[in-house]
Design a protein around this motif. Structure first.
Motif, PDB file in Angstrom:
ATOM      1  N   ASP A  72       0.791  -1.233   0.000  1.00 36.04           N
ATOM      2  CA  ASP A  72       0.000   0.000   0.000  1.00 36.04           C
ATOM      3  C   ASP A  72       0.826   1.288   0.000  1.00 36.04           C
ATOM      4  O   ASP A  72       0.540   2.221   0.744  1.00 36.04           O
ATOM      5  N   ILE A  73       1.819   1.343  -0.858  1.00 35.72           N
ATOM      6  CA  ILE A  73       2.601   2.559  -1.058  1.00 35.72           C
ATOM      7  C   ILE A  73       1.809   3.419  -2.051  1.00 35.72           C
ATOM      8  O   ILE A  73       1.669   3.059  -3.218  1.00 35.72           O
ATOM      9  N   ARG A  74       1.292   4.514  -1.589  1.00 33.34           N
ATOM     10  CA  ARG A  74       0.498   5.394  -2.470  1.00 33.34           C
ATOM     11  C   ARG A  74       1.421   6.120  -3.452  1.00 33.34           C
ATOM     12  O   ARG A  74       2.502   6.563  -3.082  1.00 33.34           O
ATOM     13  N   PHE A  75       0.965   6.216  -4.699  1.00 37.80           N
ATOM     14  CA  PHE A  75       1.726   6.939  -5.702  1.00 37.80           C
ATOM     15  C   PHE A  75       0.770   7.625  -6.671  1.00 37.80           C
ATOM     16  O   PHE A  75      -0.399   7.301  -6.747  1.00 37.80           O
ATOM     17  N   ARG A  76       1.316   8.599  -7.392  1.00 37.61           N
ATOM     18  CA  ARG A  76       0.601   9.229  -8.494  1.00 37.61           C
ATOM     19  C   ARG A  76       1.608   9.501  -9.590  1.00 37.61           C
ATOM     20  O   ARG A  76       2.794   9.708  -9.347  1.00 37.61           O
ATOM     21  N   SER A  77       1.104   9.452 -10.815  1.00 36.81           N
ATOM     22  CA  SER A  77       1.957   9.686 -11.964  1.00 36.81           C
ATOM     23  C   SER A  77       1.115  10.342 -13.049  1.00 36.81           C
ATOM     24  O   SER A  77      -0.090  10.547 -12.869  1.00 36.81           O
ATOM     25  N   MET A  78       1.760  10.669 -14.153  1.00 41.30           N
ATOM     26  CA  MET A  78       1.060  11.261 -15.290  1.00 41.30           C
ATOM     27  C   MET A  78       1.217  10.342 -16.497  1.00 41.30           C
ATOM     28  O   MET A  78       2.343  10.011 -16.893  1.00 41.30           O
ATOM     29  N   CYS A  79       0.089   9.947 -17.046  1.00 41.21           N
ATOM     30  CA  CYS A  79       0.090   9.108 -18.238  1.00 41.21           C
ATOM     31  C   CYS A  79       0.697   9.884 -19.403  1.00 41.21           C
ATOM     32  O   CYS A  79       0.282  11.010 -19.691  1.00 41.21           O
ATOM     33  N   GLU A  80       1.660   9.292 -20.058  1.00 45.81           N
ATOM     34  CA  GLU A  80       2.327   9.995 -21.143  1.00 45.81           C
ATOM     35  C   GLU A  80       1.474  10.092 -22.404  1.00 45.81           C
ATOM     36  O   GLU A  80       1.768  10.875 -23.289  1.00 45.81           O
ATOM     37  N   HIS A  81       0.401   9.323 -22.473  1.00 47.06           N
ATOM     38  CA  HIS A  81      -0.457   9.383 -23.657  1.00 47.06           C
ATOM     39  C   HIS A  81      -1.366  10.613 -23.680  1.00 47.06           C
ATOM     40  O   HIS A  81      -1.612  11.179 -24.742  1.00 47.06           O
ATOM     41  N   HIS A  82      -1.917  10.978 -22.510  1.00 53.10           N
ATOM     42  CA  HIS A  82      -2.882  12.080 -22.458  1.00 53.10           C
ATOM     43  C   HIS A  82      -2.475  13.188 -21.486  1.00 53.10           C
ATOM     44  O   HIS A  82      -3.200  14.164 -21.341  1.00 53.10           O
ATOM     45  N   LEU A  83      -1.355  13.002 -20.782  1.00 54.72           N
ATOM     46  CA  LEU A  83      -0.939  13.906 -19.716  1.00 54.72           C
ATOM     47  C   LEU A  83      -2.058  14.097 -18.689  1.00 54.72           C
ATOM     48  O   LEU A  83      -2.320  15.201 -18.211  1.00 54.72           O
ATOM     49  N   LEU A  84      -2.711  12.983 -18.379  1.00 54.39           N
ATOM     50  CA  LEU A  84      -3.709  12.941 -17.322  1.00 54.39           C
ATOM     51  C   LEU A  84      -3.142  12.073 -16.201  1.00 54.39           C
ATOM     52  O   LEU A  84      -2.363  11.144 -16.443  1.00 54.39           O
ATOM     53  N   PRO A  85      -3.542  12.343 -14.967  1.00 55.64           N
ATOM     54  CA  PRO A  85      -2.968  11.594 -13.845  1.00 55.64           C
ATOM     55  C   PRO A  85      -3.510  10.177 -13.722  1.00 55.64           C
ATOM     56  O   PRO A  85      -4.621   9.883 -14.159  1.00 55.64           O
ATOM     57  N   PHE A  86      -2.679   9.328 -13.150  1.00 50.67           N
ATOM     58  CA  PHE A  86      -3.150   8.049 -12.636  1.00 50.67           C
ATOM     59  C   PHE A  86      -2.567   7.894 -11.248  1.00 50.67           C
ATOM     60  O   PHE A  86      -1.486   8.393 -10.954  1.00 50.67           O
ATOM     61  N   GLU A  87      -3.344   7.275 -10.372  1.00 44.32           N
ATOM     62  CA  GLU A  87      -2.890   7.119  -8.992  1.00 44.32           C
ATOM     63  C   GLU A  87      -3.357   5.786  -8.446  1.00 44.32           C
ATOM     64  O   GLU A  87      -4.348   5.230  -8.900  1.00 44.32           O
ATOM     65  N   GLY A  88      -2.584   5.303  -7.491  1.00 48.57           N
ATOM     66  CA  GLY A  88      -2.919   4.017  -6.912  1.00 48.57           C
ATOM     67  C   GLY A  88      -1.967   3.634  -5.812  1.00 48.57           C
ATOM     68  O   GLY A  88      -1.402   4.484  -5.125  1.00 48.57           O
ATOM     69  N   VAL A  89      -1.810   2.311  -5.675  1.00 46.80           N
ATOM     70  CA  VAL A  89      -0.914   1.777  -4.660  1.00 46.80           C
ATOM     71  C   VAL A  89       0.068   0.808  -5.302  1.00 46.80           C
ATOM     72  O   VAL A  89      -0.263   0.117  -6.264  1.00 46.80           O
ATOM     73  N   ALA A  90       1.269   0.815  -4.744  1.00 47.35           N
ATOM     74  CA  ALA A  90       2.316  -0.117  -5.156  1.00 47.35           C
ATOM     75  C   ALA A  90       2.564  -1.076  -4.000  1.00 47.35           C
ATOM     76  O   ALA A  90       2.523  -0.682  -2.833  1.00 47.35           O
TER      77      ALA A  90
END
Length: 190
Positions: A72-90
Motif C-alpha cells: 500500500d505505497i500510495r503513488f501518483r503519476s502522469m500518463c504519457e499518452h494524455h498527460l492525465l494523472p493516474f494514482e494508486g498503490v504499489a
C-alpha cells in the motif's frame, strides 16, 4: 533537472487561447503559473537517479531472510499518452541477498520513477529493475493497482476501473511463490 516553467506558462496560455478562453480573465490569469508549478512537481523525477535511495544498505551477516513485503505505497503519476494523472498503490516484495535497505527507501524509488511521464506497465518494470540494480536481491515482485483519469473521465468513463500490473524477477517469478505473495498483498488494510 528542473522543468522550464516559463515555457510551460507560455504553452498553457496558448492552449487556453486555442480552446477559446481569455487567459487574462479572473480565474484563469494565474492558471499558467499554477500549471507550471504543478508540472515541476509531477515531473520532478526526471533526471533523478532512482537507485540512489537504495545505496545506503545494511549487511545481513549469516541470516538467510525470508521475503520483505511493503504494501500500500500510495503513488501518483502522469500518463504519457494524455498527460492525465493516474494514482494508486504499489506493493513491493523482495528476497534479500546479502543486504537490506531501510523500508522508507522503497517508497522513494516509487516516487522518483512515478514523477515522470509514464505508462503503468513501464513503471512497474522500472521499479522491479531498480530494486534488482540497487539491492541485488534473490527475487523481486512489484504489483501496481491504479486508477487512470484517461479511463475514468474520458472515453470509456469507467469510474471504478483500475489497472493491475505485475513484474517479477528471480526467485519471486515462480508462479506458486508469486500467488502466495499476491494473496498476502490482498490481505492489506485499505
Amino acid at each position: 533537472m528542473a522543468v522550464d516553467r516559463a515555457r510551460i506558462e507560455s504553452a498553457v496560455a496558448e492552449l487556453l487561447a486555442a480552446i477559446g478562453e481569455d487567459v487574462t480573465r479572473p480565474g484563469l490569469e494565474k492558471t499558467p503559473a499554477r500549471v507550471a508549478e504543478s508540472y515541476d512537481e509531477f515531473f520532478g523525477g526526471l533526471g533523478l537517479d532512482a537507485v540512489e535511495p537504495l545505496r545506503d544498505t545494511v549487511p545481513l551477516g549469516d541470516n538467510d531472510p525470508e521475503t520483505v513485503l511493503l504494501r500500500d505505497i500510495r503513488f501518483r503519476s502522469m500518463c504519457e499518452h494524455h498527460l492525465l494523472p493516474f494514482e494508486g498503490v504499489a506493493h513491493l516484495a523482495y528476497l534479500p541477498g546479502e543486504r537490506v535497505v531501510g523500508l522508507g527507501r522503497l517508497p522513494k524509488v516509487v516516487e522518483i520513477l512515478a514523477a515522470r511521464p509514464q505508462l503503468q506497465e513501464r513503471l512497474t518494470e522500472e521499479i522491479a529493475d531498480t530494486i534488482v540494480q540497487g539491492l541485488d536481491p534473490r527475487g523481486v515482485l512489484v504489483v501496481l493497482d491504479a486508477r487512470h483519469a484517461c479511463v475514468t473521465t474520458r472515453g470509456a468513463r469507467q469510474s471504478d476501473a483500475t489497472t493491475v500490473t505485475i513484474a517479477s524477477r528471480g526467485q519471486l517469478s515462480d508462479p506458486v511463490v508469486r500467488a502466495e505473495l499476491i494473496a498476502l498483498i490482498g490481505r492489506g488494510v485499505k
